[in-house]
Design a protein around this motif. Structure first.
Motif, PDB file in Angstrom:
ATOM      1  N   LYS A  46       0.535  -1.256   0.218  1.00  0.00           N
ATOM      2  CA  LYS A  46      -0.215   0.014   0.247  1.00  0.00           C
ATOM      3  C   LYS A  46       0.902   1.133   0.266  1.00  0.00           C
ATOM      4  N   LYS A  99      -4.926  -8.789   0.195  1.00  0.00           N
ATOM      5  CA  LYS A  99      -6.343  -7.736   1.029  1.00  0.00           C
ATOM      6  C   LYS A  99      -6.103  -7.683   2.620  1.00  0.00           C
ATOM      7  N   SER A 100      -6.016  -8.790   3.450  1.00  0.00           N
ATOM      8  CA  SER A 100      -5.229  -8.548   4.583  1.00  0.00           C
ATOM      9  C   SER A 100      -4.114  -7.138   4.484  1.00  0.00           C
ATOM     10  N   TYR A 157      -2.845  -5.392   2.955  1.00  0.00           N
ATOM     11  CA  TYR A 157      -3.416  -3.809   2.502  1.00  0.00           C
ATOM     12  C   TYR A 157      -3.885  -2.911   3.797  1.00  0.00           C
ATOM     13  N   ASN A 158      -5.645  -3.600   4.453  1.00  0.00           N
ATOM     14  CA  ASN A 158      -5.994  -3.013   5.166  1.00  0.00           C
ATOM     15  C   ASN A 158      -5.590  -2.796   6.248  1.00  0.00           C
ATOM     16  N   CYS A 159      -3.939  -3.754   6.728  1.00  0.00           N
ATOM     17  CA  CYS A 159      -4.330  -3.808   8.592  1.00  0.00           C
ATOM     18  C   CYS A 159      -2.971  -2.853   8.331  1.00  0.00           C
ATOM     19  N   THR A 160      -3.620  -2.007   9.839  1.00  0.00           N
ATOM     20  CA  THR A 160      -2.470  -0.816   9.962  1.00  0.00           C
ATOM     21  C   THR A 160      -2.178  -1.086  11.234  1.00  0.00           C
ATOM     22  N   ARG A 166       0.984  -6.967  10.580  1.00  0.00           N
ATOM     23  CA  ARG A 166       1.692  -6.458   9.161  1.00  0.00           C
ATOM     24  C   ARG A 166       2.216  -7.734   8.715  1.00  0.00           C
TER      25      ARG A 166
END
Length: 568
Positions: free
Chosen positions: A367, A535-536, A538-541, A546
């Motif tokens: 990302k 996908k996970s 990409y969305n992980c903060t 991560r």
């Protein structure tokens, strides 16, 4: 005169370095000169007399090394060319200082002119064919040569693509090397792997039987950012009785198993070697290999590597290039006009045509990073399925701003000569594709850095990108691309397949490499897991979560190709 005395001599050697650098010349390190000389002499047939030539003699170091490697310098004739008169005088002085018995014919003129026109007006007598050629030709690229000179070289030496003058030197040697002569040439190793030198690779294959290729990779043998390779070859025979031996040496973090004084000495060994500079190098040895044609990338073929690649190909469903064309970003040729970090702060204006721009500054795996996004004033649109420059009169703020920079923009003569609008971006790519989800990646980095853009951004020329051009029915395919591209598996694949790094262990992720990256079947159970995990990520903060997910994903990539993960 002893070899040590000769090789230690620095008589006036660097007195005109600045001048020579401007001509594309890079002085050859003494140990490398000695190496090339020894390799030529090993292949040279015994003769009563020898004609040795250097087509860009410079300070004479290559010729001195060659002469110092001979058992006797009786009946030796030296022929040298150089466009720099100071070089002619300096090399003559150095050679005669140590070898007064050698016949010398140093020609103040262009070797390429000699190749095209024969003796022309350069030589006082008809030159013989050369028994040996030793050379480190100058590197002068297309943009420095200029269009007219590039076209001249292309026409006379059969060159295509981005012409560099060293390529003409290589082809020109076929005009004057004797039937049983041997040439040893130091060149940039870029010719081995770049798409633009495919025609050169084909020509070298057609003209010569190549004994050896030594790729000296990131060993920093030259002060300039030249990554050298050495070619040893003779004229083409109907049935060559040998295969081309290929060795490469690149810096590594692996533990050493041997020692050598210099990287030049190390390249004749095998495995990991430590040199006196404190660095470890990995030496690969095998035969020259390419895919289907000599135009393809040249690489080292060894049994272990080839078996590993065969195992990869058995599990390859498609390559990245079969999913989508690998494209470079836009090139404005006037970034100071078209690109700003903050238009309102820097210009006081917000032109109607500005769009978000992806640059290497926002690069991050999976990302885009949170770094500040730049914006570009984008001057193209699609009309009836065709790309065209926008109607500037419809955008008054943009027009007003561009008019302020009209002198600079019109100064881009190549834009005007191509019948383009004065305000156009030089390489705009297709405006239609910017709206699609795309994978973006950095050109030069130590580890692969690929990420997904779903914000309809434009990509700058310091990055490459791809969309799903050809397999639209596979809607999640870009996520699989992302998973494989950011893996340790791809690093390993890159190093085996292309064996090409820059300094500091950095790799180049350019179109001709990335288009060959493999993908497993997207419908396999493992691939489905990889897509979900990408996908996970990409969305992980959460950073720790991560990192753990990336490690798990990396293991899945190896599993998808049914290969064990090496210990890194």
């Amino acid at each position: 005169m002893s070899r040590d005395c000769i090789l230690d001599s620095t008589v006036d050697r660097y007195q005109h370095v600045g001048c020579r650098k401007s001509e594309g010349a890079h002085y050859t390190p003494t140990r490398l000169s000695q190496f090339v000389s020894e390799k030529i002499i090993e292949k040279l047939k015994k003769k009563e007399s020898i004609v040795i030539a250097d087509p860009a003699i410079g300070d004479g170091e290559l010729i001195l090394s060659f002469l110092s490697s001979l058992d006797s310098t009786d009946n030796i004739e030296v022929i040298g060319f150089d466009i720099n008169l100071e070089s002619i005088e300096l090399s003559k002085k150095r050679i005669l200082n140590f070898y007064p018995n050698v016949r010398i014919n140093l020609i103040h003129g262009d070797y390429l002119d000699y190749c095209i026109n024969g003796n022309s007006d350069l030589c006082e007598y008809k030159l013989p064919k050369f028994d040996a050629i030793i050379a480190n030709p100058p590197y002068v690229r297309t943009q420095v040569l200029g269009a007219e000179q590039s076209q001249f070289l292309s026409k006379n030496f059969g060159l295509k693509g981005r012409v560099d003058i060293y390529q003409a030197f290589l082809i020109g040697m076929s005009k004057c090397l004797s039937e049983d002569g041997v040439a040893g040439v130091i060149v940039s190793n870029r010719f081995l792997t770049t798409k633009g030198t495919g025609a050169l690779r084909q020509s070298l294959h057609d003209l010569y039987d190549i004994y050896n290729i030594w790729d000296f990779g990131d060993t920093k043998l030259f002060e300039a950012a030249v990554l050298p390779a050495v070619l040893l070859f003779k004229m083409k025979a109907e049935k060559p009785d040998f295969s081309t031996e290929f060795r490469s040496i690149y810096e590594t973090n692996e533990n050493e198993v041997d020692f050598a004084e210099t990287p030049v000495d190390a390249i004749s060994l095998d495995g990991v070697v430590r040199c006196s500079n404190g660095k470890n190098y990995l030496i690969k040895a095998g035969l020259l290999d390419y895919d289907s044609s000599p135009k393809d990338i040249w690489r080292v073929k060894d049994l272990t590597s080839e078996k590993w690649l065969d195992d990869v190909y058995r599990k390859t469903w498609a390559t990245f290039g079969e999913v989508g064309k690998i494209r470079v970003g836009v090139k404005t040729t006037a970034d100071n006009v078209f690109i700003k970090s903050s238009w309102i702060d820097e210009t006081g204006l917000v032109p109607e045509l500005i769009r978000p721009l992806i640059t290497h500054h926002v690069a991050e795996r999976f990302k885009q990073s949170d770094a500040e996004t730049k914006y570009i004033l984008y001057t193209h649109e699609m009309v009836n399925g065709k790309r065209k420059a926008i109607d500037i009169d419809k955008y008054p703020i943009s027009k007003m701003y561009l008019e302020q920079h009209r002198v600079q923009l019109e100064g881009r003569n190549y834009v005007i000569e191509a019948n383009r609008k004065w305000f156009e971006i030089w390489v705009p790519q297709s405006p239609l594709l910017w709206a699609e989800n795309k994978i973006v990646f950095r050109d030069i980095c130590e580890e692969p850095t690929f990420w997904l853009d779903n914000k309809q951004s434009i990509v700058n020329g310091d990055c490459y990108w791809m969309v799903n051009d050809y397999k639209k029915e596979e809607t999640d395919l870009l996520w699989l691309v992302l998973a494989v591209a950011n893996s340790k598996f791809i690093e390993y694949f890159y190093d085996i397949k292309f064996n090409n790094k820059l300094y500091s262990n950095k790799r180049r992720f350019i179109s001709q490499y990335v288009e060959q990256f493999p993908l497993p079947d997207p419908k396999s159970v493992i691939s489905v897991k990889m897509i979900m995990l990408a996908k996970s990520i990409y969305n992980c903060t959460d950073k720790q979560e991560r990192n753990e997910s990336e490690k798990l994903l990396d293991d899945l990539v190896w599993e998808a190709f049914d290969l064990p993960c090496p210990i890194f």
